[in-house]
Design a protein around this motif. Structure first.
Motif, PDB file in Angstrom:
ATOM      1  N   ILE A  40       0.822  -1.214   0.000  1.00  0.00           N
ATOM      2  CA  ILE A  40       0.000   0.000   0.000  1.00  0.00           C
ATOM      3  C   ILE A  40       0.856   1.264   0.000  1.00  0.00           C
ATOM      4  CG2 ILE A  40      -2.039  -1.055   1.004  1.00  0.00           C
ATOM      5  CD1 ILE A  40      -1.263   0.134   3.687  1.00  0.00           C
ATOM      6  N   TYR A  41       2.077   1.154   0.494  1.00  0.00           N
ATOM      7  CA  TYR A  41       3.062   2.228   0.350  1.00  0.00           C
ATOM      8  C   TYR A  41       4.433   1.587   0.325  1.00  0.00           C
ATOM      9  CZ  TYR A  41       3.461   1.769   5.449  1.00  0.00           C
ATOM     10  OH  TYR A  41       3.636   1.274   6.718  1.00  0.00           O
ATOM     11  N   ASN A  42       5.437   2.349  -0.127  1.00  0.00           N
ATOM     12  CA  ASN A  42       6.780   1.802  -0.226  1.00  0.00           C
ATOM     13  C   ASN A  42       7.782   2.816   0.315  1.00  0.00           C
ATOM     14  OD1 ASN A  42       9.105   0.455  -0.806  1.00  0.00           O
ATOM     15  ND2 ASN A  42       8.734   0.287  -3.007  1.00  0.00           N
ATOM     16  N   LEU A  43       8.399   2.482   1.431  1.00  0.00           N
ATOM     17  CA  LEU A  43       9.435   3.326   2.023  1.00  0.00           C
ATOM     18  C   LEU A  43      10.833   2.787   1.739  1.00  0.00           C
ATOM     19  CD1 LEU A  43       7.842   4.005   5.528  1.00  0.00           C
ATOM     20  CD2 LEU A  43       7.833   5.480   3.536  1.00  0.00           C
ATOM     21  N   ASN A  45      12.833   3.224  -0.697  1.00  0.00           N
ATOM     22  CA  ASN A  45      13.795   4.221  -1.194  1.00  0.00           C
ATOM     23  C   ASN A  45      14.326   5.094  -0.061  1.00  0.00           C
ATOM     24  OD1 ASN A  45      13.348   3.288  -3.781  1.00  0.00           O
ATOM     25  ND2 ASN A  45      11.713   4.765  -4.161  1.00  0.00           N
ATOM     26  N   ILE A  46      13.532   5.292   0.974  1.00  0.00           N
ATOM     27  CA  ILE A  46      13.936   6.133   2.101  1.00  0.00           C
ATOM     28  C   ILE A  46      14.708   5.327   3.134  1.00  0.00           C
ATOM     29  CG2 ILE A  46      13.088   7.583   3.988  1.00  0.00           C
ATOM     30  CD1 ILE A  46      10.620   8.148   2.193  1.00  0.00           C
ATOM     31  N   LEU A  47      14.151   4.173   3.511  1.00  0.00           N
ATOM     32  CA  LEU A  47      14.759   3.337   4.548  1.00  0.00           C
ATOM     33  C   LEU A  47      14.585   1.871   4.181  1.00  0.00           C
ATOM     34  CD1 LEU A  47      16.178   3.198   7.291  1.00  0.00           C
ATOM     35  CD2 LEU A  47      13.937   3.223   8.357  1.00  0.00           C
ATOM     36  N   SER A  48      15.622   1.309   3.605  1.00  0.00           N
ATOM     37  CA  SER A  48      15.592  -0.086   3.197  1.00  0.00           C
ATOM     38  C   SER A  48      15.726  -0.993   4.411  1.00  0.00           C
ATOM     39  CB  SER A  48      16.744  -0.360   2.225  1.00  0.00           C
ATOM     40  OG  SER A  48      16.870  -1.730   1.993  1.00  0.00           O
ATOM     41  N   LYS A  49      15.090  -2.166   4.363  1.00  0.00           N
ATOM     42  CA  LYS A  49      15.231  -3.091   5.487  1.00  0.00           C
ATOM     43  C   LYS A  49      16.589  -3.786   5.468  1.00  0.00           C
ATOM     44  CE  LYS A  49      12.730  -6.945   3.386  1.00  0.00           C
ATOM     45  NZ  LYS A  49      11.566  -7.796   3.521  1.00  0.00           N
ATOM     46  N   ASP A  50      17.358  -3.611   4.389  1.00  0.00           N
ATOM     47  CA  ASP A  50      18.708  -4.163   4.311  1.00  0.00           C
ATOM     48  C   ASP A  50      19.756  -3.237   4.915  1.00  0.00           C
ATOM     49  OD1 ASP A  50      17.706  -6.403   3.029  1.00  0.00           O
ATOM     50  OD2 ASP A  50      17.909  -5.475   1.040  1.00  0.00           O
ATOM     51  N   SER A  51      19.387  -1.983   5.207  1.00  0.00           N
ATOM     52  CA  SER A  51      20.314  -1.062   5.849  1.00  0.00           C
ATOM     53  C   SER A  51      20.441  -1.402   7.333  1.00  0.00           C
ATOM     54  CB  SER A  51      19.842   0.381   5.676  1.00  0.00           C
ATOM     55  OG  SER A  51      18.664   0.597   6.424  1.00  0.00           O
ATOM     56  N   ILE A  52      21.402  -0.803   7.991  1.00  0.00           N
ATOM     57  CA  ILE A  52      21.609  -1.077   9.421  1.00  0.00           C
ATOM     58  C   ILE A  52      20.397  -0.609  10.223  1.00  0.00           C
ATOM     59  CG2 ILE A  52      23.010  -0.476  11.431  1.00  0.00           C
ATOM     60  CD1 ILE A  52      25.419  -0.348   9.528  1.00  0.00           C
ATOM     61  N   THR A  53      19.953   0.612   9.965  1.00  0.00           N
ATOM     62  CA  THR A  53      18.794   1.144  10.685  1.00  0.00           C
ATOM     63  C   THR A  53      17.542   0.329  10.379  1.00  0.00           C
ATOM     64  OG1 THR A  53      19.761   3.347  10.498  1.00  0.00           O
ATOM     65  CG2 THR A  53      17.451   3.227  11.148  1.00  0.00           C
ATOM     66  N   GLY A  54      17.339  -0.018   9.119  1.00  0.00           N
ATOM     67  CA  GLY A  54      16.194  -0.827   8.739  1.00  0.00           C
ATOM     68  C   GLY A  54      16.236  -2.210   9.364  1.00  0.00           C
ATOM     69  N   GLY A  55      17.434  -2.785   9.468  1.00  0.00           N
ATOM     70  CA  GLY A  55      17.580  -4.091  10.104  1.00  0.00           C
ATOM     71  C   GLY A  55      17.252  -4.050  11.584  1.00  0.00           C
ATOM     72  N   PHE A  61      10.808  -3.963  15.782  1.00  0.00           N
ATOM     73  CA  PHE A  61       9.412  -3.574  15.599  1.00  0.00           C
ATOM     74  C   PHE A  61       8.741  -4.216  14.389  1.00  0.00           C
ATOM     75  CE2 PHE A  61      11.634   0.121  17.497  1.00  0.00           C
ATOM     76  CZ  PHE A  61      11.072   0.034  18.744  1.00  0.00           C
ATOM     77  N   GLY A  62       9.408  -5.141  13.706  1.00  0.00           N
ATOM     78  CA  GLY A  62       8.811  -5.781  12.548  1.00  0.00           C
ATOM     79  C   GLY A  62       8.673  -4.855  11.351  1.00  0.00           C
ATOM     80  N   TYR A  63       9.605  -3.930  11.173  1.00  0.00           N
ATOM     81  CA  TYR A  63       9.548  -2.948  10.088  1.00  0.00           C
ATOM     82  C   TYR A  63       9.519  -3.644   8.732  1.00  0.00           C
ATOM     83  CZ  TYR A  63      11.254   0.552   6.781  1.00  0.00           C
ATOM     84  OH  TYR A  63      11.401   1.378   5.703  1.00  0.00           O
ATOM     85  N   ASN A  64       8.590  -3.224   7.902  1.00  0.00           N
ATOM     86  CA  ASN A  64       8.479  -3.698   6.534  1.00  0.00           C
ATOM     87  C   ASN A  64       8.300  -2.465   5.664  1.00  0.00           C
ATOM     88  OD1 ASN A  64       7.937  -4.954   4.128  1.00  0.00           O
ATOM     89  ND2 ASN A  64       6.217  -6.154   4.878  1.00  0.00           N
ATOM     90  N   PRO A  65       9.226  -2.195   4.729  1.00  0.00           N
ATOM     91  CA  PRO A  65       9.126  -0.959   3.950  1.00  0.00           C
ATOM     92  C   PRO A  65       7.931  -0.917   2.993  1.00  0.00           C
ATOM     93  CG  PRO A  65      10.962  -2.282   3.192  1.00  0.00           C
ATOM     94  CD  PRO A  65      10.432  -2.950   4.412  1.00  0.00           C
TER      95      PRO A  65
END
Length: 101
Positions: A40-43, A45-55, A61-65
């Motif tokens: 429904i949305y795509n983040l 480009n801003i914060l990938s789940k492969d980055s350190i912060t995204g990981g 918190f179960g972040y899914n971009p």
């Protein structure tokens, strides 16, 4: 000390909501739950789940971009229900304390 426990309570609530959302994602991947609307949305480009912060956010918190509608709705409904239950418990106890004085 009460501020510490309020902060950790909120943190635990967010972690549990992330686990619930991740469980919804896994059930959708397994075909047990339907995918109503995917991405429904795509983040990403801003914060990938492969980055350190995204990981870190994914682990805690179960972040899914790019979550599905059901994941997002499940996360929000979980937060709403828990917040209402906590608020009800808090106000019930504060009324009891007022009457007791």
């Amino acid at each position: 000390l009460s501020v510490f426990f309020k902060f950790t309570g909120i943190l635990i609530m967010l972690i549990a909501a992330g686990l619930f959302s991740a469980a919804i994602y896994e059930f959708q991947e397994a075909g047990i739950l339907p995918v109503i609307k995917n991405n429904i949305y795509n983040l990403g480009n801003i914060l990938s789940k492969d980055s350190i912060t995204g990981g870190i956010l994914k682990s805690l918190f179960g972040y899914n971009p790019s979550p599905s509608f059901l994941e997002t709705a499940g996360y929000m409904v979980y937060i709403l229900i828990i917040a209402l239950l906590i608020g009800r418990f808090y106000f019930k106890n504060s009324e009891y304390k007022v009457e007791k004085k």
